[in-house]
Write a protein that holds these residues in place. Structure first.
Motif, PDB file in Angstrom:
ATOM      1  N   GLY A   7      33.222  61.439  76.146  1.00  0.00           N
ATOM      2  CA  GLY A   7      34.571  61.701  75.640  1.00  0.00           C
ATOM      3  C   GLY A   7      35.441  60.582  76.101  1.00  0.00           C
ATOM      4  N   PHE A   8      35.185  59.756  76.897  1.00  0.00           N
ATOM      5  CA  PHE A   8      35.772  58.541  77.425  1.00  0.00           C
ATOM      6  C   PHE A   8      35.391  57.108  76.936  1.00  0.00           C
ATOM      7  CE2 PHE A   8      37.083  62.075  79.945  1.00  0.00           C
ATOM      8  CZ  PHE A   8      38.345  61.981  80.203  1.00  0.00           C
ATOM      9  N   GLN A   9      34.779  57.336  75.791  1.00  0.00           N
ATOM     10  CA  GLN A   9      34.134  55.807  75.604  1.00  0.00           C
ATOM     11  C   GLN A   9      35.133  55.229  74.564  1.00  0.00           C
ATOM     12  OE1 GLN A   9      32.014  58.637  75.625  1.00  0.00           O
ATOM     13  NE2 GLN A   9      31.531  57.788  77.492  1.00  0.00           N
ATOM     14  N   ILE A  10      35.171  53.728  74.511  1.00  0.00           N
ATOM     15  CA  ILE A  10      36.059  53.274  73.528  1.00  0.00           C
ATOM     16  C   ILE A  10      35.011  52.747  72.553  1.00  0.00           C
ATOM     17  CG2 ILE A  10      37.664  51.121  73.199  1.00  0.00           C
ATOM     18  CD1 ILE A  10      38.100  51.841  76.522  1.00  0.00           C
ATOM     19  N   GLY A  11      34.985  53.266  71.224  1.00  0.00           N
ATOM     20  CA  GLY A  11      33.794  52.890  70.350  1.00  0.00           C
ATOM     21  C   GLY A  11      33.997  51.478  69.791  1.00  0.00           C
ATOM     22  N   ILE A  12      35.113  50.882  69.726  1.00  0.00           N
ATOM     23  CA  ILE A  12      35.407  49.627  69.249  1.00  0.00           C
ATOM     24  C   ILE A  12      34.376  48.457  70.006  1.00  0.00           C
ATOM     25  CG2 ILE A  12      37.266  48.730  70.064  1.00  0.00           C
ATOM     26  CD1 ILE A  12      38.210  47.945  67.225  1.00  0.00           C
ATOM     27  N   GLN A  38      31.261  47.759  68.735  1.00  0.00           N
ATOM     28  CA  GLN A  38      31.220  47.119  67.325  1.00  0.00           C
ATOM     29  C   GLN A  38      31.457  45.790  67.285  1.00  0.00           C
ATOM     30  OE1 GLN A  38      33.778  49.800  65.355  1.00  0.00           O
ATOM     31  NE2 GLN A  38      32.348  51.479  65.316  1.00  0.00           N
ATOM     32  N   PHE A  47      35.517  40.141  71.109  1.00  0.00           N
ATOM     33  CA  PHE A  47      36.730  40.327  72.130  1.00  0.00           C
ATOM     34  C   PHE A  47      36.123  40.194  73.670  1.00  0.00           C
ATOM     35  CE2 PHE A  47      39.609  42.372  75.033  1.00  0.00           C
ATOM     36  CZ  PHE A  47      40.590  41.574  74.789  1.00  0.00           C
TER      37      PHE A  47
END
Lengths: 224, 309
Positions: A166-171, A174, A180
């Motif tokens: 629940g604390f993941q940054i999906g981007i 990707q 980045f």
């Protein structure tokens, strides 16, 4: 021995193949989603790079100049096939996760670039250390990037959960996140080198072929 | 000014308008939207808006302090970015995710490219898209105002567009349906638009072309009721507050027409063929990236000059 060590260190920092020469970025961006994949890819590439550098250096006086690129490709392809078979036999999971990028080491610009720029002009020993340095430089970068991406993007490291669900940054997992992270890594290395007082010379437009180059260049003397 | 004679190329136009006054007008125009958001979605909406505005400002301040640049937070542009980003969140959005969005919007999109005026896309919009791609579940978990009629209480109106009738039009206009906190009430957005146009902060060209083109193309693509489509989803909010950003919209009137129509076309196409979530944002983002080229092809000929080849 000092010279050999310098060649090795050259690949790690000063001419890091990924962050300074900006070669082989395709696989770095694609495979750095998991640490295991990144590390596996790095080791595979290092193996191919060292072997192909040594063999090409051995054959450098035999290979006719006009057909040198096909000859390099044949040598590189042989080692890539070897690696592919080994990985497929012993690490099927890694083989699955690397997918097409394992076979694509054949056309990886680092391998071909070092064959053309270094191994075809230097002794076997030097070429060995150049291949090792470049390979380790690549492995270092791809592993570092994949640690950041797996930790922030999936919350895991080597598949173990570090950050709770629940604390993941999906981007980050990707493609935009890959670019980045890559950019940040590049900025950090350049900033670190600038801090150490080394002038950063972007190697743009120069293939390193100093012998066949007519232009005046401050790097030229250093290579001789 | 430091008293030195500053020589700059013409035109030598003086204007009392500053970045700060423009941004202040945008904030004033956002007041009706903010009030509606708080009334409909409760204090959590206000919390999101305040946190977002403050964090955006803080990001810009820290960045400029760290790199020893002039502190420019008093031009209010970061506050506007933060408030607009917060208005693009559903009311249940976790605060830490919103803060991540603010950091991306201000530091990655704006400050890394050189600050206000050099951002290549609208920071709030990019922040929204980053959040949308990263936390799709939270971003599409739309909250519904408690006093919404049953017909509209399940999903956003866009998701059930086929079953909407004209009887639902008043509640659509008032925003009694699910959605992100800023986009629901069309009347509040229109009020903001009118204020901005009257104050001369924006020209109505982009919103008008955007909405018009969306109407036309969604009709062509066979939408059940194109007019209701305009009032549901983020179309109006995007058209008024995000597509009109000075930095990322074309300079000339014809450029603005192309930009607005392009946004409308892409929105309609994405809504018709791809799925409604984020259509407006992606449409504006794509057109943002094309702005330099639109500026090039609509460059005005100087008086007596020859058209540049």
């Amino acid at each position: 021995m000092k010279r050999k060590l310098d060649i090795l260190k050259n690949g790690l920092f000063k001419e890091n193949p990924v962050l300074i020469l900006v070669l082989g970025c395709c696989s770095v961006l694609a495979v750095s989603v998991t640490v295991l994949g990144g590390l596996g890819m790095g080791i595979a590439l290092t193996f191919v790079l060292v072997c192909s550098n040594v063999v090409i250096s051995l054959l450098r006086k035999v290979i006719p100049d006009k057909v040198r690129i096909p000859c390099y490709i044949v040598i590189i392809a042989a080692f890539v096939t070897l690696v592919e078979m080994i990985v497929k036999a012993f690490l099927p999971a890694l083989y699955e996760s690397l997918g097409v990028f394992l076979s694509l080491i054949v056309v990886n610009c680092i391998v071909l670039g070092r064959a053309e720029m270094f191994a075809s002009k230097n002794t076997v020993g030097d070429s060995f250390f150049d291949g090792l340095g470049m390979g380790l430089g690549y492995t270092m970068v791809i592993t570092g990037i994949s640690i950041v991406r797996e930790l922030l993007g999936s919350g895991t490291l080597f598949g173990l959960r570090i950050i709770p669900e629940g604390f993941q940054i999906g981007i980050i997992t990707q493609p935009p996140g890959g670019f980045f992270t890559f950019g940040c890594a590049m900025a950090i290395l350049v900033a670190a080198m600038a801090k150490k007082g080394k002038k950063f010379v972007p190697p743009v437009g120069c293939g390193g072929d100093c012998a066949g180059c007519g232009a005046a260049c401050q790097e030229k003397e250093a290579v001789k | 000014m430091n008293g030195l004679l500053t020589v700059t190329p013409s035109p030598h136009i003086r204007s009392p308008r500053t970045t700060r006054s423009i941004m202040r007008d945008v904030l004033i125009a956002l007041i009706p939207v903010v009030i509606v958001a708080v009334v409909y979605f409760g204090w959590r909406a206000l919390l999101l808006i305040c946190v977002s505005g403050a964090v955006s400002c803080l990001c810009e301040f820290i960045w400029e302090k760290a790199f020893k640049k002039d502190i420019t937070i008093s031009d209010l542009s970061s506050v506007v970015t933060g408030v607009i980003l917060a208005l693009n969140m559903p009311a249940g959005m976790p605060v830490w995710e919103l803060i991540f969005g603010d950091i991306c919007a201000v530091i990655v999109v704006k400050m890394l490219f050189g600050g206000l005026g050099r951002n290549f896309v609208n920071p709030a919009l990019a922040g929204r898209i980053i959040l949308f791609v990263s936390f799709t579940a939270d971003m599409t978990n739309y909250t519904v105002p408690s006093f919404a009629p049953d017909a509209l209480s399940s999903a956003t109106p866009l998701a059930l567009e086929g079953s909407l009738t004209w009887a639902d039009f008043p509640s659509l206009l008032l925003g009694l349906h699910g959605g992100v906190i800023g986009e629901v009430c069309s009347l509040a957005i229109i009020a903001g638009c009118v204020y901005l146009c009257v104050r001369g902060v924006i020209k109505p060209i982009i919103p008008a072309c955007f909405v018009g083109a969306e109407l036309l193309f969604s009709w062509l693509f066979g939408a059940a009721n194109p007019v209701l489509g305009v009032f549901s989803g983020g179309l109006l909010f995007g058209a008024v507050f995000m597509a009109t950003d000075y930095v990322t919209s074309p300079l000339t009137n014809w450029g603005k027409v192309i930009f607005g129509v392009g946004c409308g076309f892409l929105t309609a196409a994405m809504r018709a063929f791809a799925g409604s979530n984020g259509a407006v944002s992606f449409a504006i983002l794509i057109m943002n990236l094309l702005v330099p080229y639109i500026n090039d092809i609509t460059r005005r000929k100087a008086f007596g000059g020859v058209k540049a080849k």
